[in-house]
Design a protein around this motif. Structure first.
Motif, mmCIF file in Angstrom:
data_model
loop_
_atom_site.group_PDB
_atom_site.id
_atom_site.type_symbol
_atom_site.label_atom_id
_atom_site.label_comp_id
_atom_site.label_asym_id
_atom_site.label_seq_id
_atom_site.Cartn_x
_atom_site.Cartn_y
_atom_site.Cartn_z
ATOM 1 N N TYR A 148 10.531 0.132 5.343
ATOM 2 C CA TYR A 148 11.910 -0.281 5.586
ATOM 3 C C TYR A 148 12.308 -1.320 4.538
ATOM 4 N N ALA A 149 13.580 -1.555 4.404
ATOM 5 C CA ALA A 149 14.089 -2.365 3.291
ATOM 6 C C ALA A 149 13.591 -3.803 3.314
ATOM 7 N N ASP A 150 13.221 -4.324 4.470
ATOM 8 C CA ASP A 150 12.757 -5.706 4.551
ATOM 9 C C ASP A 150 11.279 -5.859 4.216
ATOM 10 N N GLY A 151 10.620 -4.781 3.811
ATOM 11 C CA GLY A 151 9.202 -4.828 3.468
ATOM 12 C C GLY A 151 8.286 -4.471 4.615
ATOM 13 N N SER A 152 8.834 -4.232 5.797
ATOM 14 C CA SER A 152 8.026 -3.812 6.945
ATOM 15 C C SER A 152 7.776 -2.311 6.873
ATOM 16 N N ASN A 153 7.042 -1.787 7.837
ATOM 17 C CA ASN A 153 6.770 -0.349 7.876
ATOM 18 C C ASN A 153 6.536 0.082 9.319
ATOM 19 N N ARG A 154 6.537 1.367 9.538
ATOM 20 C CA ARG A 154 6.446 1.899 10.901
ATOM 21 C C ARG A 154 5.163 1.457 11.603
ATOM 22 N N GLN A 155 4.030 1.549 10.915
ATOM 23 C CA GLN A 155 2.768 1.264 11.588
ATOM 24 C C GLN A 155 2.581 -0.224 11.881
ATOM 25 N N SER A 156 3.085 -1.093 11.008
ATOM 26 C CA SER A 156 2.951 -2.530 11.277
ATOM 27 C C SER A 156 3.764 -2.944 12.491
ATOM 28 N N LYS A 157 4.807 -2.166 12.822
ATOM 29 C CA LYS A 157 5.639 -2.442 13.988
ATOM 30 C C LYS A 157 5.312 -1.518 15.161
ATOM 31 N N ASN A 158 4.143 -0.844 15.061
ATOM 32 C CA ASN A 158 3.671 0.021 16.143
ATOM 33 C C ASN A 158 4.711 1.058 16.565
ATOM 34 N N GLY A 159 5.462 1.560 15.588
ATOM 35 C CA GLY A 159 6.449 2.592 15.869
ATOM 36 C C GLY A 159 7.709 2.081 16.533
ATOM 37 N N ASP A 160 7.826 0.760 16.694
ATOM 38 C CA ASP A 160 9.001 0.200 17.373
ATOM 39 C C ASP A 160 10.144 0.034 16.366
ATOM 40 N N VAL A 161 10.564 1.169 15.810
ATOM 41 C CA VAL A 161 11.578 1.212 14.753
ATOM 42 C C VAL A 161 12.471 2.430 14.981
ATOM 43 N N LYS A 162 13.608 2.437 14.301
ATOM 44 C CA LYS A 162 14.478 3.603 14.341
ATOM 45 C C LYS A 162 13.986 4.652 13.343
ATOM 46 N N PRO A 163 14.382 5.912 13.533
ATOM 47 C CA PRO A 163 13.984 6.961 12.590
ATOM 48 C C PRO A 163 14.852 6.999 11.338
ATOM 49 N N TYR A 164 15.727 6.010 11.179
ATOM 50 C CA TYR A 164 16.614 5.967 10.019
ATOM 51 C C TYR A 164 17.011 4.526 9.755
ATOM 52 N N GLU A 165 17.496 4.280 8.527
ATOM 53 C CA GLU A 165 17.995 2.962 8.177
ATOM 54 C C GLU A 165 18.951 3.075 6.999
ATOM 55 N N SER A 166 20.049 2.363 7.066
ATOM 56 C CA SER A 166 20.924 2.171 5.913
ATOM 57 C C SER A 166 20.899 0.687 5.592
ATOM 58 N N ALA A 167 20.678 0.351 4.333
ATOM 59 C CA ALA A 167 20.552 -1.057 3.968
ATOM 60 C C ALA A 167 21.333 -1.327 2.691
ATOM 61 N N PRO A 168 21.912 -2.526 2.557
ATOM 62 C CA PRO A 168 22.679 -2.862 1.353
ATOM 63 C C PRO A 168 21.753 -3.250 0.194
ATOM 64 N N THR A 200 0.852 -1.197 0.000
ATOM 65 C CA THR A 200 0.000 0.000 0.000
ATOM 66 C C THR A 200 0.886 1.245 0.000
ATOM 67 N N GLY A 201 0.281 2.361 -0.384
ATOM 68 C CA GLY A 201 1.028 3.609 -0.424
ATOM 69 C C GLY A 201 1.558 4.025 0.924
ATOM 70 N N TRP A 202 0.727 3.934 1.972
ATOM 71 C CA TRP A 202 1.170 4.364 3.292
ATOM 72 C C TRP A 202 2.222 3.414 3.860
ATOM 73 N N ASN A 203 2.093 2.123 3.593
ATOM 74 C CA ASN A 203 3.142 1.204 4.025
ATOM 75 C C ASN A 203 4.468 1.556 3.361
ATOM 76 N N ALA A 204 4.413 1.873 2.071
ATOM 77 C CA ALA A 204 5.631 2.228 1.340
ATOM 78 C C ALA A 204 6.209 3.537 1.853
ATOM 79 N N PHE A 205 5.343 4.470 2.208
ATOM 80 C CA PHE A 205 5.785 5.778 2.675
ATOM 81 C C PHE A 205 6.635 5.650 3.930
#
Length: 499
Positions: free
Chosen positions: A182-202, A174-179
């Protein structure tokens, strides 16, 4: 080649006097020009062309060297949806609803075609333009109305503006999930905000969604080569909006320990703290190493980490913009296409103890704007004249020879595209946080409608380019004169209250 400017967050001193004028007799090419409108979320004027020598932004810098760099462009509202609403309607906000990110959902979504166009885009559509949108142009990530955790709907925020609207959500679905992806296909809301505000991924560029958006835009440009009508192609990129996620190669462009922290890390003197905030949007990312607030700013080490993340995101989106501009050139369409690159508002990067937008400060309202037009003279020369987002609508209409469909609050700045003046007096109005602000070429005056004192703020960017001291109390006559000008921007929003 564009020369460097001296960078001050509150004021740009113009040293961009060297340029190579392009061939062409005037801005008006034969026939109506195409328009490529590139919207970049949360892009403060933080590129190499704007004078930040740390930034690696070759594609936006190249566009600046071929067009007009606006050193003092201001959004009218320091948050995404309302800023885009003022841009697309050419009108200042009239109601509190127009200061909400739900403004399109409330005022335009699902409506039948009206006598007057719902947006700048529809105005061009009614005048024979093929209109295509990709990504975030209004407020929603894909132009549709649905909640962060809901299935994608078919209800468009701007139902009458587009001949077609495209978006590739990739692995995020979905658009909001993509917005918030994260690189693994997850998103902030699916993890209830339990994420960092940044990510570097190969990952490669398509490992985040802006790479997919650039690919869609390239394909559309190729298809538009055979279009019998002029086109308005709008492309909306997400970064550098939070989370600051970007492929590792863009992080590797920077040495974190060499990055500067804000030169204005404290609140201005003689203000009330209610005009600022505790970085709540940033603090939604619960795995941030520190939680900034007005009382407790982050450490210098973490501030550099966050700037590193923001800069990497800007370099990532710069590369995607480069793909789109290269495709335009390779198609030959660049010769008759107006290109606009617009940041929807600024962002405090620790400036005044804030990480975020949502203030009436210079840091939240000032954003990037670059325009390249066919036949432009003195390309690569910047202008320091103050302009505002509502001015873009009438400017593009005039460039394209399209009649204004209704009275607009914005004023065309076509003369600045013809000649990069510096002595013209500009004005930009801003609205938020129960206040109105007016930026002139030298001053900013703000009036808050609240009980907490002081309610008037005044800054002089000639003597205080970093916006560090409210000088209203010691300049009553200047305040009186500027408040009279502020009244001109007093819309229905605060008409019942006295300026």
């Amino acid at each position: 080649m564009i020369k460097k400017a001296i960078y001050f967050p509150g004021l740009m001193t113009v040293l961009l006097l060297s340029c190579n004028p392009r061939a062409g007799s005037s801005l008006s090419a034969s026939g109506q020009p195409n328009i490529l409108f590139i919207a970049v979320d949360d892009l403060r004027p933080e590129t190499n062309a704007y004078g930040n020598c740390h930034m690696v932004t070759p594609h936006m810098d190249a566009l600046a060297s071929q067009g007009r760099l606006f050193l003092n462009h201001y959004a009218n509202v320091p948050t995404c949806g309302p800023s885009r609403f003022t841009l697309l309607t050419g009108k200042y906000p009239q109601t509190k609803a127009q200061l909400s990110n739900a403004v399109f959902e409330r005022l335009t979504a699902g409506r039948q075609r009206q006598a007057l166009p719902e947006s700048m885009v529809e105005a061009f559509r009614r005048n024979g333009y093929t209109t295509i949108g990709i990504g975030k142009i209004s407020h929603a990530a894909d132009g549709k109305v649905y909640g962060y955790n809901q299935p994608v709907s078919d209800k468009m925020e701007l139902p009458n503006s587009w001949d077609s609207f495209l978006f590739d959500a990739g692995k995020w679905q979905t658009g909001w999930n993509a917005f918030f992806g994260y690189a693994d296909g997850s998103n902030r809301q699916s993890k209830n905000g339990d994420v960092k505000p940044y990510e570097s991924a190969p990952v490669e560029d398509n490992g985040y969604v802006d790479g997919l958006t650039a690919d869609l835009a390239v394909k559309q440009i190729e298809a538009l080569k055979s279009s019998p009508s002029p086109f308005f192609l709008a492309v909306g990129f997400f970064k550098p909006h939070l989370p600051w996620n970007a492929p590792q190669k863009y992080w590797d462009l920077y040495k974190e320990d060499e990055l500067p922290v804000s030169p204005a890390a404290d609140l201005p003197a003689f203000v009330n703290n209610t005009g600022w905030h505790n970085s709540d949007e940033f603090n939604q990312y619960k795995k941030g190493e520190e939680r900034p607030s007005l009382k407790n700013p982050v450490s210098a080490q973490y501030a550099r980490k966050l700037r590193h993340a923001y800069y990497a995101s800007v370099s990532y989106v710069d590369a995607q913009i480069g793909k789109v501009l290269d495709a335009l050139k390779e198609s030959g369409l660049d010769k008759n296409t107006i290109v606009v690159l617009w940041g929807d508002h600024g962002w405090h990067l620790g400036d005044q103890r804030v990480w975020g937008k949502h203030t009436l400060s210079e840091y939240a309202l000032r954003s990037a704007l670059i325009i390249r037009a066919p036949g432009m003279k003195k390309s690569g020369t910047a202008t320091s004249v103050v302009v505002q987002s509502v001015d873009i609508y009438p400017t593009l209409l005039e460039l394209a020879g399209v009649k204004q469909p209704y009275p607009l609050d914005g004023k065309s700045f076509l003369p600045l595209l013809k000649e990069p003046q510096s002595n013209t007096e500009g004005r930009a109005y801003g609205y938020f946080n129960n206040g109105i602000t007016l930026r002139t070429n030298r001053y900013r005056i703000t009036k808050y409608f609240r009980k907490q004192q002081p309610v008037i703020e005044l800054y002089d960017y000639t003597n205080d380019p970093l916006e560090t001291k409210n000088i209203a109390k010691e300049n009553p006559e200047l305040v009186r004169r500027l408040l009279a000008l502020l009244e001109a921007g007093n819309t229905g929003l605060y008409k019942q209250q006295k300026i």
